[in-house]
Design a protein around this motif. Sequence first.
Motif, PDB file in Angstrom:
ATOM      1  N   ILE A 166       0.841  -1.211   0.000  1.00  0.00           N
ATOM      2  CA  ILE A 166       0.000   0.000   0.000  1.00  0.00           C
ATOM      3  C   ILE A 166       0.873   1.257   0.000  1.00  0.00           C
ATOM      4  O   ILE A 166       0.603   2.222  -0.732  1.00  0.00           O
ATOM      5  CB  ILE A 166      -0.941  -0.003   1.220  1.00  0.00           C
ATOM      6  N   LEU A 167       1.925   1.256   0.802  1.00  0.00           N
ATOM      7  CA  LEU A 167       2.822   2.408   0.869  1.00  0.00           C
ATOM      8  C   LEU A 167       3.485   2.680  -0.472  1.00  0.00           C
ATOM      9  O   LEU A 167       3.548   3.832  -0.927  1.00  0.00           O
ATOM     10  CB  LEU A 167       3.901   2.173   1.934  1.00  0.00           C
ATOM     11  N   ILE A 168       3.980   1.640  -1.121  1.00  0.00           N
ATOM     12  CA  ILE A 168       4.625   1.814  -2.428  1.00  0.00           C
ATOM     13  C   ILE A 168       3.633   2.359  -3.444  1.00  0.00           C
ATOM     14  O   ILE A 168       3.942   3.275  -4.215  1.00  0.00           O
ATOM     15  CB  ILE A 168       5.230   0.482  -2.914  1.00  0.00           C
ATOM     16  N   GLY A 169       2.407   1.809  -3.439  1.00  0.00           N
ATOM     17  CA  GLY A 169       1.375   2.288  -4.369  1.00  0.00           C
ATOM     18  C   GLY A 169       1.028   3.746  -4.149  1.00  0.00           C
ATOM     19  O   GLY A 169       0.904   4.522  -5.100  1.00  0.00           O
ATOM     20  N   LEU A 170       0.879   4.151  -2.872  1.00  0.00           N
ATOM     21  CA  LEU A 170       0.530   5.540  -2.571  1.00  0.00           C
ATOM     22  C   LEU A 170       1.683   6.477  -2.913  1.00  0.00           C
ATOM     23  O   LEU A 170       1.463   7.608  -3.365  1.00  0.00           O
ATOM     24  CB  LEU A 170       0.159   5.684  -1.095  1.00  0.00           C
ATOM     25  N   TYR A 171       2.925   6.024  -2.709  1.00  0.00           N
ATOM     26  CA  TYR A 171       4.081   6.855  -3.050  1.00  0.00           C
ATOM     27  C   TYR A 171       4.132   7.106  -4.557  1.00  0.00           C
ATOM     28  O   TYR A 171       4.379   8.233  -5.001  1.00  0.00           O
ATOM     29  CB  TYR A 171       5.373   6.181  -2.584  1.00  0.00           C
ATOM     30  N   MET A 172       3.889   6.074  -5.351  1.00  0.00           N
ATOM     31  CA  MET A 172       3.854   6.235  -6.803  1.00  0.00           C
ATOM     32  C   MET A 172       2.719   7.180  -7.214  1.00  0.00           C
ATOM     33  O   MET A 172       2.878   8.009  -8.113  1.00  0.00           O
ATOM     34  CB  MET A 172       3.672   4.872  -7.485  1.00  0.00           C
ATOM     35  N   ALA A 173       1.582   7.063  -6.536  1.00  0.00           N
ATOM     36  CA  ALA A 173       0.452   7.956  -6.824  1.00  0.00           C
ATOM     37  C   ALA A 173       0.802   9.400  -6.473  1.00  0.00           C
ATOM     38  O   ALA A 173       0.420  10.341  -7.185  1.00  0.00           O
ATOM     39  CB  ALA A 173      -0.781   7.510  -6.038  1.00  0.00           C
ATOM     40  N   ALA A 174       1.545   9.601  -5.374  1.00  0.00           N
ATOM     41  CA  ALA A 174       1.951  10.951  -4.973  1.00  0.00           C
ATOM     42  C   ALA A 174       2.875  11.571  -6.022  1.00  0.00           C
ATOM     43  O   ALA A 174       2.753  12.764  -6.346  1.00  0.00           O
ATOM     44  CB  ALA A 174       2.643  10.907  -3.616  1.00  0.00           C
ATOM     45  N   LEU A 175       3.811  10.776  -6.557  1.00  0.00           N
ATOM     46  CA  LEU A 175       4.695  11.280  -7.613  1.00  0.00           C
ATOM     47  C   LEU A 175       3.894  11.634  -8.858  1.00  0.00           C
ATOM     48  O   LEU A 175       4.125  12.667  -9.496  1.00  0.00           O
ATOM     49  CB  LEU A 175       5.761  10.234  -7.955  1.00  0.00           C
ATOM     50  N   PHE A 176       2.949  10.770  -9.221  1.00  0.00           N
ATOM     51  CA  PHE A 176       2.110  11.017 -10.398  1.00  0.00           C
ATOM     52  C   PHE A 176       1.279  12.286 -10.213  1.00  0.00           C
ATOM     53  O   PHE A 176       1.117  13.085 -11.143  1.00  0.00           O
ATOM     54  CB  PHE A 176       1.194   9.818 -10.636  1.00  0.00           C
ATOM     55  N   PHE A 177       0.794  12.492  -8.986  1.00  0.00           N
ATOM     56  CA  PHE A 177      -0.002  13.681  -8.669  1.00  0.00           C
ATOM     57  C   PHE A 177       0.825  14.955  -8.848  1.00  0.00           C
ATOM     58  O   PHE A 177       0.384  15.916  -9.489  1.00  0.00           O
ATOM     59  CB  PHE A 177      -0.499  13.569  -7.218  1.00  0.00           C
ATOM     60  N   ARG A 178       2.048  14.951  -8.313  1.00  0.00           N
ATOM     61  CA  ARG A 178       2.861  16.171  -8.319  1.00  0.00           C
ATOM     62  C   ARG A 178       3.541  16.438  -9.655  1.00  0.00           C
ATOM     63  O   ARG A 178       3.717  17.591 -10.044  1.00  0.00           O
ATOM     64  CB  ARG A 178       3.918  16.096  -7.222  1.00  0.00           C
ATOM     65  N   LEU A 179       3.948  15.387 -10.341  1.00  0.00           N
ATOM     66  CA  LEU A 179       4.745  15.562 -11.556  1.00  0.00           C
ATOM     67  C   LEU A 179       3.936  15.462 -12.841  1.00  0.00           C
ATOM     68  O   LEU A 179       4.429  15.834 -13.906  1.00  0.00           O
ATOM     69  CB  LEU A 179       5.880  14.521 -11.591  1.00  0.00           C
ATOM     70  N   VAL A 180       2.698  14.977 -12.749  1.00  0.00           N
ATOM     71  CA  VAL A 180       1.898  14.800 -13.971  1.00  0.00           C
ATOM     72  C   VAL A 180       0.561  15.531 -13.879  1.00  0.00           C
ATOM     73  O   VAL A 180       0.364  16.565 -14.505  1.00  0.00           O
ATOM     74  CB  VAL A 180       1.670  13.295 -14.269  1.00  0.00           C
ATOM     75  N   THR A 181      -0.378  15.003 -13.094  1.00  0.00           N
ATOM     76  CA  THR A 181      -1.740  15.553 -13.115  1.00  0.00           C
ATOM     77  C   THR A 181      -1.825  16.964 -12.545  1.00  0.00           C
ATOM     78  O   THR A 181      -2.633  17.773 -13.009  1.00  0.00           O
ATOM     79  CB  THR A 181      -2.714  14.648 -12.332  1.00  0.00           C
ATOM     80  N   HIS A 182      -0.998  17.298 -11.533  1.00  0.00           N
ATOM     81  CA  HIS A 182      -1.064  18.624 -10.907  1.00  0.00           C
ATOM     82  C   HIS A 182       0.267  19.377 -11.013  1.00  0.00           C
ATOM     83  O   HIS A 182       0.564  20.232 -10.175  1.00  0.00           O
ATOM     84  CB  HIS A 182      -1.481  18.497  -9.436  1.00  0.00           C
ATOM     85  N   ARG A 183       1.022  19.048 -12.027  1.00  0.00           N
ATOM     86  CA  ARG A 183       2.285  19.759 -12.232  1.00  0.00           C
ATOM     87  C   ARG A 183       2.003  21.218 -12.606  1.00  0.00           C
ATOM     88  O   ARG A 183       1.274  21.487 -13.560  1.00  0.00           O
ATOM     89  CB  ARG A 183       3.092  19.088 -13.340  1.00  0.00           C
TER      90      ARG A 183
END
Length: 351
Positions: A166-183
């Motif tokens: 779960i932690l690894i999945g959420l960390y990847m989602a956090a990167l995707f959030f900051r660097l892609v969808t909400h960059r």
Amino acid sequence: MVNRLFMLMVAAGLPLSVVGSLMHWSPVLMFVIYCLTIVALAGYMGRATESLAIVAGPRIGGLLNATFGNAVELIISIFALKAGLVGVVLASLTGSVLGNLLLVAGLSFFVGGLKHKRQEFNIYDARHNSGLLVFAVLVAFVIPEVFAMEMNEQRTFSLSIGISIILIGLYMAALFFRLVTHRGVYQHKTDAVDEHEEPEWSKKTATIVLLLATVAVAYVSENLVHTFEVIGEEFGWSELFIGVIIVAIVGNAAEHASAIVMAYKNKMNIAVEIAVGSTLQIAMFIAPVLVLISLLFPVSMPLVFTLPELVAMGTAVLLMVAISNDGETNWFEGATLLAAYVIMGIGFYLL
């Protein structure tokens, strides 16, 4: 001057590491040589990631610095797991959280604050990271400890595997959030990059230096792990102290140097990203990855810390959240973080 010192340490340290391990020199002497060599190699990694940060921007630059800085500790931890030193690995993870939030951030705020009366960084990133810090440490680390009291060893490890995924999945989602969808959505005036600054090395050269330094660190780290037991007996250090203080400081040397330099140059977005971003990577990616890697070794590592480790990490998170949530800092706030680190260091030494 510092760069020349690092060059000299690497030029002397690598050959001495090889010769000393082959000729079985004193473990205490080799421990010192290995630590200094890793610190020097980490300096090269810091310079390379600083060059990449100028090209890629503060967020990606800080992420790169945190990633390659944590690569050193990941390598040391894997060899420690292979040697069955689970206590040292868990303690080093604790030390990384404390070192990044209190020592790295504290020195960065303090040194930067001595030159600049008031320094600002992206308040939106600070608030986003605060939520993740509270989740990663106060939820994902505390829950296994609480439930482990009512579980056997096998069920505790199964819980650790589930939380790790779960932690690894959420960390990847956090990167995707900051660097892609909400960059670029949560921009701040301090995000501006000095267009006239030139990187020390080209992207290709910096990448090659990073790869070579990482390979060298892997070799030295494997030998360093084999000195822990002798060092502990020689100086009366516990596994907890070796992991929390020694391994954490050596393993995060690249981040220590880079964050302080960035803060001195008033590049607080990168400095904060290195300190806090590295902590998040340790808690949400490195720790769970080590739990999964431990499946390959005879001794598995559950995600269960001791009570002093949990209290120390939780306190560090709450203090960092309280100080950073306003998006600005000064030397006194840095001194406060450093004071907290020294108090905890004394406590772990006396345990």
